[in-house]
Design an enzyme around this catalytic site. Structure first.
Site, PDB file in Angstrom:
ATOM      1  N   CYS A 155      46.257  52.110  36.005  1.00 29.07           N
ATOM      2  CA  CYS A 155      45.362  52.718  34.908  1.00 29.07           C
ATOM      3  C   CYS A 155      45.448  52.860  33.654  1.00 29.07           C
ATOM      4  O   CYS A 155      44.765  53.120  32.066  1.00 29.07           O
ATOM      5  CB  CYS A 155      44.767  54.029  35.267  1.00 29.07           C
ATOM      6  N   HIS A 193      43.675  58.703  29.418  1.00 26.82           N
ATOM      7  CA  HIS A 193      43.343  57.908  30.611  1.00 26.82           C
ATOM      8  C   HIS A 193      42.497  58.820  31.236  1.00 26.82           C
ATOM      9  O   HIS A 193      42.862  60.227  31.208  1.00 26.82           O
ATOM     10  CB  HIS A 193      44.147  57.278  31.464  1.00 26.82           C
ATOM     11  N   ASN A 210      36.218  58.076  36.455  1.00 25.01           N
ATOM     12  CA  ASN A 210      38.027  56.868  36.303  1.00 25.01           C
ATOM     13  C   ASN A 210      37.054  56.054  36.087  1.00 25.01           C
ATOM     14  O   ASN A 210      37.624  54.927  37.745  1.00 25.01           O
ATOM     15  CB  ASN A 210      38.786  57.948  37.007  1.00 25.01           C
TER      16      ASN A 210
END
Length: 377
Positions: free
Chosen positions: A130, A266, A297
């Protein structure tokens, strides 16, 4: 090369005065399958209320079989180029961050570059989970600063829906698919600050793939490798370790939270974002990205998609300073301050056919069995 330019280069040809760089354009491509919490709860022991309270997620977007990582990456990159007012022939390097390109080689980046019509650029993939997009952005700025590239395309793309155990209540609701991209190029003034990055390998098992791909060789009954996560440990680590990383990124950029127009972490968990906002003591006027509520996500794609959304919605102004901050499997982390690019011509969007579609099983439907990532088998 002019005499003036030559005077500013060292004996090995590198510029003695690094070329400033900036984000010139942003783009994204969202997939078309809208997945609600209620739909997922048909397979996991959970509720819409619990998922919202624990993560902030209301819906997420998953790809159809035709929406491969290549298709989404090309779409995001093409939009970023258009929003930057540039053409692909100006791109000297393509960097793709992904953990869901299920072919080890050739890289996804070379396919994207070819599809865009970029003539013989450097092209490679990187794997930093990520945090990969922030890693790629740091590399792009340094490539331009060193004189190794003029314009760099940085792409984050994921198709994590096929790497999930849809019966696992700890991960099934978290992840979404999509792609986001920045065009990075030279600037009269610095538009990308120095990166603050690192890793904590002692936490490498907190977010992991359950088995290597080699486990499938000669074992047809072996379960498909999926994402596994120690959610409590990840939350604890991120909530308390990312604050100092953010402060270091601000320090290296020579700014403070008072100078920020936006904070784009993020999109891992809304509770982590809220914890960081408090720890950094961000002024209320600073726009804080929260696209996780609608998109889930999307790993390496989440930051560019969130930047696109903030600019398109008018929540942050072009030219304002934004703190980008990410962490991912490893655990690895990276953050930098950037000057926001011009507003995109349209908001992030999925194809017109987007609608609530029941989730499918965990087995892949396109990446593994095809030679061309743009054409499902």
């Amino acid at each position: 090369m002019s005499d003036t330019a030559t005077a500013h280069r060292t004996a090995l040809g590198r510029p003695s005065r690094p070329t400033p760089s900036a984000v010139l354009g942003v783009g994204s491509r969202l997939p078309s399958r809208l997945i609600t919490n209620e739909m997922l709860c048909e397979r996991i022991d959970s509720t819409d209320e619990w998922i919202r309270a624990r993560s902030g997620i209301v819906t997420r977007l998953w790809a159809t079989p035709a929406e491969t990582v290549e298709e989404m990456a090309v779409g995001a990159a093409a939009q970023a180029l258009a929003n930057a007012g540039l053409t692909a022939d100006l791109i000297d390097c393509v960097i793709v961050s992904t953990v869901s390109h299920l072919r080890q080689f050739p890289s996804l980046a070379v396919a994207v570059a070819d599809r865009l019509g970029a003539p013989a650029p450097a092209a490679f993939d990187l794997t930093a989970g990520c945090a990969g997009f922030c890693h790629g952005l740091a590399l792009a700025a340094d490539l331009i600063g060193a004189g190794s590239a003029g314009h760099v395309l940085v792409i984050g793309v994921e198709r994590l829906s096929e790497q999930l155990d849809h019966d696992d209540r700890t991960t099934a609701f978290l992840f979404g698919d999509g792609a986001g991209a920045f065009v990075v190029g030279p600037s009269d003034t610095p538009g990308i600050g120095p990166v603050a990055w690192g890793s904590d390998g002692s936490q490498r098992n907190t977010i992991r793939q359950t088995a290597p791909w080699s486990a499938l060789r000669g074992a047809p009954d072996t379960p498909w490798p999926v994402i596994a996560m120690d959610g409590r440990e990840v939350f604890r680590w991120a909530a308390y370790e990312l604050g100092p990383v953010a402060e270091l990124a601000l320090k290296r950029a020579g700014v403070t939270v008072a100078d920020l127009a936006a904070f784009v972490p993020h999109q891992a968990n809304l509770r982590i974002t809220e914890q960081l906002v408090k720890a950094l003591e961000l002024p209320e006027r600073v726009a804080v990205a929260d696209s996780i509520t609608e998109y889930g996500n999307s790993s390496a794609a989440s930051i560019p998609i969130a930047v696109h959304r903030l600019l398109a919605d008018g929540e942050a102004e072009p030219g304002g300073l934004a703190l980008l901050l990410a962490f991912g499997t490893g655990l690895v982390y990276a953050g930098q301050v950037v000057r926001l690019p011009p507003a995109p011509s349209s908001p992030p969007s999925a194809p017109p056919s987007s609608a609530a579609v029941p989730p499918t099983g965990t087995a892949p439907t396109d990446n593994a069995p095809t030679d061309n990532e743009g054409a499902p088998a």
